[in-house]
Design a protein around this motif. Structure first.
Motif, PDB file in Angstrom:
ATOM      1  N   VAL A 146       0.830  -1.203   0.000  1.00 51.63           N
ATOM      2  CA  VAL A 146       0.000   0.000   0.000  1.00 51.63           C
ATOM      3  C   VAL A 146       0.868   1.257   0.000  1.00 51.63           C
ATOM      4  N   ALA A 147       0.294   2.340  -0.536  1.00 52.98           N
ATOM      5  CA  ALA A 147       0.993   3.617  -0.595  1.00 52.98           C
ATOM      6  C   ALA A 147       1.377   4.090   0.797  1.00 52.98           C
ATOM      7  N   ARG A 148       2.500   4.768   0.888  1.00 54.65           N
ATOM      8  CA  ARG A 148       2.983   5.236   2.184  1.00 54.65           C
ATOM      9  C   ARG A 148       2.140   6.387   2.739  1.00 54.65           C
ATOM     10  N   GLU A 149       1.283   6.956   1.909  1.00 55.56           N
ATOM     11  CA  GLU A 149       0.492   8.111   2.324  1.00 55.56           C
ATOM     12  C   GLU A 149      -0.823   7.723   3.002  1.00 55.56           C
ATOM     13  N   LEU A 150      -1.054   6.438   3.228  1.00 56.12           N
ATOM     14  CA  LEU A 150      -2.301   5.985   3.827  1.00 56.12           C
ATOM     15  C   LEU A 150      -2.238   5.982   5.356  1.00 56.12           C
ATOM     16  N   SER A 151      -3.389   6.256   5.965  1.00 56.01           N
ATOM     17  CA  SER A 151      -3.508   6.126   7.414  1.00 56.01           C
ATOM     18  C   SER A 151      -3.869   4.684   7.759  1.00 56.01           C
ATOM     19  N   LEU A 152      -3.745   4.350   9.032  1.00 54.30           N
ATOM     20  CA  LEU A 152      -4.141   3.014   9.481  1.00 54.30           C
ATOM     21  C   LEU A 152      -5.629   2.766   9.225  1.00 54.30           C
ATOM     22  N   GLU A 153      -6.451   3.799   9.379  1.00 54.89           N
ATOM     23  CA  GLU A 153      -7.888   3.656   9.127  1.00 54.89           C
ATOM     24  C   GLU A 153      -8.154   3.306   7.664  1.00 54.89           C
ATOM     25  N   GLU A 154      -7.430   3.946   6.770  1.00 56.09           N
ATOM     26  CA  GLU A 154      -7.616   3.661   5.341  1.00 56.09           C
ATOM     27  C   GLU A 154      -7.158   2.248   5.002  1.00 56.09           C
ATOM     28  N   ILE A 155      -6.056   1.817   5.609  1.00 50.11           N
ATOM     29  CA  ILE A 155      -5.580   0.451   5.377  1.00 50.11           C
ATOM     30  C   ILE A 155      -6.595  -0.554   5.908  1.00 50.11           C
ATOM     31  N   ALA A 156      -7.166  -0.264   7.073  1.00 50.62           N
ATOM     32  CA  ALA A 156      -8.164  -1.159   7.658  1.00 50.62           C
ATOM     33  C   ALA A 156      -9.381  -1.303   6.742  1.00 50.62           C
ATOM     34  N   GLU A 157      -9.772  -0.227   6.082  1.00 53.60           N
ATOM     35  CA  GLU A 157     -10.907  -0.311   5.164  1.00 53.60           C
ATOM     36  C   GLU A 157     -10.554  -1.148   3.936  1.00 53.60           C
ATOM     37  N   ILE A 158      -9.342  -0.980   3.424  1.00 55.48           N
ATOM     38  CA  ILE A 158      -8.899  -1.829   2.308  1.00 55.48           C
ATOM     39  C   ILE A 158      -8.922  -3.291   2.732  1.00 55.48           C
ATOM     40  N   ARG A 159      -8.440  -3.568   3.950  1.00 52.44           N
ATOM     41  CA  ARG A 159      -8.429  -4.947   4.441  1.00 52.44           C
ATOM     42  C   ARG A 159      -9.862  -5.513   4.529  1.00 52.44           C
ATOM     43  N   ALA A 160     -10.778  -4.701   4.992  1.00 51.42           N
ATOM     44  CA  ALA A 160     -12.154  -5.164   5.180  1.00 51.42           C
ATOM     45  C   ALA A 160     -12.874  -5.406   3.856  1.00 51.42           C
ATOM     46  N   LYS A 161     -12.421  -4.751   2.785  1.00 54.50           N
ATOM     47  CA  LYS A 161     -13.142  -4.810   1.518  1.00 54.50           C
ATOM     48  C   LYS A 161     -12.357  -5.509   0.411  1.00 54.50           C
ATOM     49  N   THR A 162     -11.406  -6.362   0.799  1.00 56.55           N
ATOM     50  CA  THR A 162     -10.654  -7.169  -0.160  1.00 56.55           C
ATOM     51  C   THR A 162     -10.630  -8.618   0.326  1.00 56.55           C
ATOM     52  N   PRO A 163     -10.385  -9.568  -0.586  1.00 56.11           N
ATOM     53  CA  PRO A 163     -10.340 -10.984  -0.178  1.00 56.11           C
ATOM     54  C   PRO A 163      -9.249 -11.227   0.858  1.00 56.11           C
ATOM     55  N   LYS A 164      -9.539 -12.076   1.817  1.00 54.75           N
ATOM     56  CA  LYS A 164      -8.556 -12.362   2.866  1.00 54.75           C
ATOM     57  C   LYS A 164      -7.304 -13.016   2.301  1.00 54.75           C
ATOM     58  N   GLU A 165      -7.410 -13.611   1.096  1.00 60.41           N
ATOM     59  CA  GLU A 165      -6.238 -14.247   0.461  1.00 60.41           C
ATOM     60  C   GLU A 165      -5.230 -13.216  -0.051  1.00 60.41           C
ATOM     61  N   LEU A 166      -5.646 -11.963  -0.170  1.00 55.01           N
ATOM     62  CA  LEU A 166      -4.754 -10.903  -0.633  1.00 55.01           C
ATOM     63  C   LEU A 166      -3.993 -10.332   0.554  1.00 55.01           C
ATOM     64  N   ASP A 167      -2.677 -10.508   0.554  1.00 53.13           N
ATOM     65  CA  ASP A 167      -1.852  -9.992   1.644  1.00 53.13           C
ATOM     66  C   ASP A 167      -1.641  -8.492   1.486  1.00 53.13           C
ATOM     67  N   ILE A 168      -1.582  -7.793   2.627  1.00 53.29           N
ATOM     68  CA  ILE A 168      -1.262  -6.367   2.625  1.00 53.29           C
ATOM     69  C   ILE A 168       0.115  -6.162   3.241  1.00 53.29           C
ATOM     70  N   GLU A 169       0.969  -5.515   2.481  1.00 50.65           N
ATOM     71  CA  GLU A 169       2.322  -5.195   2.923  1.00 50.65           C
ATOM     72  C   GLU A 169       2.437  -3.689   3.065  1.00 50.65           C
ATOM     73  N   ALA A 170       3.171  -3.232   4.062  1.00 47.40           N
ATOM     74  CA  ALA A 170       3.342  -1.793   4.266  1.00 47.40           C
ATOM     75  C   ALA A 170       4.729  -1.516   4.822  1.00 47.40           C
ATOM     76  N   PHE A 171       5.293  -0.383   4.438  1.00 48.03           N
ATOM     77  CA  PHE A 171       6.575   0.040   4.999  1.00 48.03           C
ATOM     78  C   PHE A 171       6.389   0.451   6.451  1.00 48.03           C
ATOM     79  N   VAL A 172       7.299  -0.014   7.306  1.00 54.01           N
ATOM     80  CA  VAL A 172       7.225   0.320   8.727  1.00 54.01           C
ATOM     81  C   VAL A 172       8.473   1.045   9.227  1.00 54.01           C
TER      82      VAL A 172
END
Length: 410
Positions: A146-172
């Protein structure tokens, strides 16, 4: 415990600029590493991997239960395209676990020529919503960065609205780019070096002043210093104290930036985030161990921030300087243990009686004091002045080979 049954254990993904750094990342706690071959990767300044080192690196990682992801995330031009299928077939045959791409054409070739490897969609693709994430999933992606400009809330919404088989990776952790998801034209415009092809000159780290068109040569200060301002100099990202929040948002893979960074940086960040993640898995509501943040202060870094994770940051740039904080250096690397003494390969001079901070793989650091020192022939010495020389220090137990002994700058 119930927690471990219901929460997916996050992946620690570390950078590997060459074979030495790959081994350090794996040894110090990485679940996976990402790296580039000699073409198609976004770090031309890094050493990168030739064919033989790619093979050796994949073998080493797999032997130690770690995965290897290969970056093919440049925007390739016409003349490069004929070479890409053979490169992808080679990665497929070597057993690469995933291939990271940002170009849609490249993604199609990955599916065709490297069918055994997962398709990971690079941060350069600028994924900021669930519709785009689902579109990439429909194209065969196993993972999105995911883009580095996203908030945790935005990432959570992407997670909720995509298949669980799709992994989400983010820079930490690591350097942040002032441009959107690393899509930058500044370097290309000012130096002819294309950031989108891995050749960024880091123009955003330079000092700038303001000049008015009719007054050439007359510079106006636009910040606190008389040497100009580093108006584009983004702070480094550090989310080690926020592991739970990342996991709660649905981030699976925790990515550390830094393929061009040192072996020391790779080892420290891998070990620190390994400690932070393991502490979270053991007690998810507990505070990150103090030693983790202490470790991250011992590497070369700019001021730390949490980026955009908690909303648009009020301050995420340092205007006074683009320099790094560098407080520690490596004294030696542990090569063995015999007759009650730790054996070191010397990297930087130190003296008898000096305190050395020991970083052992997958462990909390501790102090060794060099009250006595010996050379390879067991002659007692007062100092260790020669790079690569063997130094022996008495210690009550063996220390793992590859451990780093460090010293604080005076």
């Amino acid at each position: 415990m119930e927690f471990e049954k219901t929460i997916k254990k996050p992946e620690l993904l570390c950078p590997a600029g060459d074979l030495v750094r790959l081994k350090a990342a794996v040894d110090f706690g990485a679940d996976a590493v990402y790296l580039a071959g000699e073409e198609f990767g976004m770090r031309t300044a890094a050493t990168n991997f030739g064919e033989e080192d790619l093979k050796l690196g994949i073998e080493y990682a797999h032997k130690n239960n770690a995965k290897v992801f290969i970056t093919c995330n440049t925007l390739p031009h016409n003349e490069e395209m004929p070479r890409l299928p053979a490169f992808l077939e080679m990665l497929n045959d070597m057993g690469a676990d995933g291939i990271i791409a940002s170009d849609i054409g490249t993604m199609g070739l990955v599916k065709k020529y490297a069918p055994k490897a997962e398709l990971h969609v690079s941060v350069q693709s600028g994924i900021v919503n669930f519709v785009t994430a689902n579109a990439f999933y429909d194209m065969g992606a196993k993972r999105i960065v995911v883009a580095r400009e996203l908030s945790l809330e935005e990432i959570a919404e992407i997670r909720a609205k995509t298949p669980k088989e799709l992994d989400i990776e983010a820079f930490v952790h690591g350097a942040m780019c002032v441009s959107f998801s690393a899509r930058c034209l500044l370097s290309s415009y000012m130096t002819g070096r294309d950031a989108n092809r891995g050749d960024c000159a880091q123009s955003c780290r330079w000092s700038y002043s303001l000049v008015e068109q009719t007054r050439p040569g007359q510079y106006f200060d636009i910040t606190e210093t008389d040497k100009g301002t580093y108006i584009l100099n983004a702070d480094d990202l550090c989310m080690a104290e926020h592991i739970k929040d990342l996991c709660d948002a649905g981030v699976y893979s925790f990515k550390i930036e830094g393929r061009a960074k040192s072996h020391y940086y790779t080892a420290v960040t891998a070990n620190a985030y390994r400690g932070a993640i393991d502490a979270y898995l053991k007690a998810p509501d507990s505070k990150t161990p103090d030693w983790v943040m202490d470790e991250l202060s011992k590497i070369s870094h700019r001021n730390y921030s949490t980026g955009f994770y908690y909303g648009r940051p009020e301050k995420s740039q340092t205007y006074q300087s683009a320099g790094y904080v560098r407080d520690y250096s490596v004294a030696g690397i542990v090569t063995g243990y015999e007759n009650g003494m730790v054996l070191l390969e010397l990297k930087n001079k130190f003296l008898k009686g000096q305190e050395l901070d020991c970083l052992e793989p997958k462990a909390e650091p501790f102090i060794i004091k060099a009250d006595k020192m010996f050379d390879k022939d067991n002659n007692e010495i007062e100092s260790a002045p020669h790079p690569t020389m063997t130094v022996k220090i008495p210690f009550e137990r063996p220390i793992k080979t590859g451990s780093l002994l460090r010293m604080k700058a005076e």
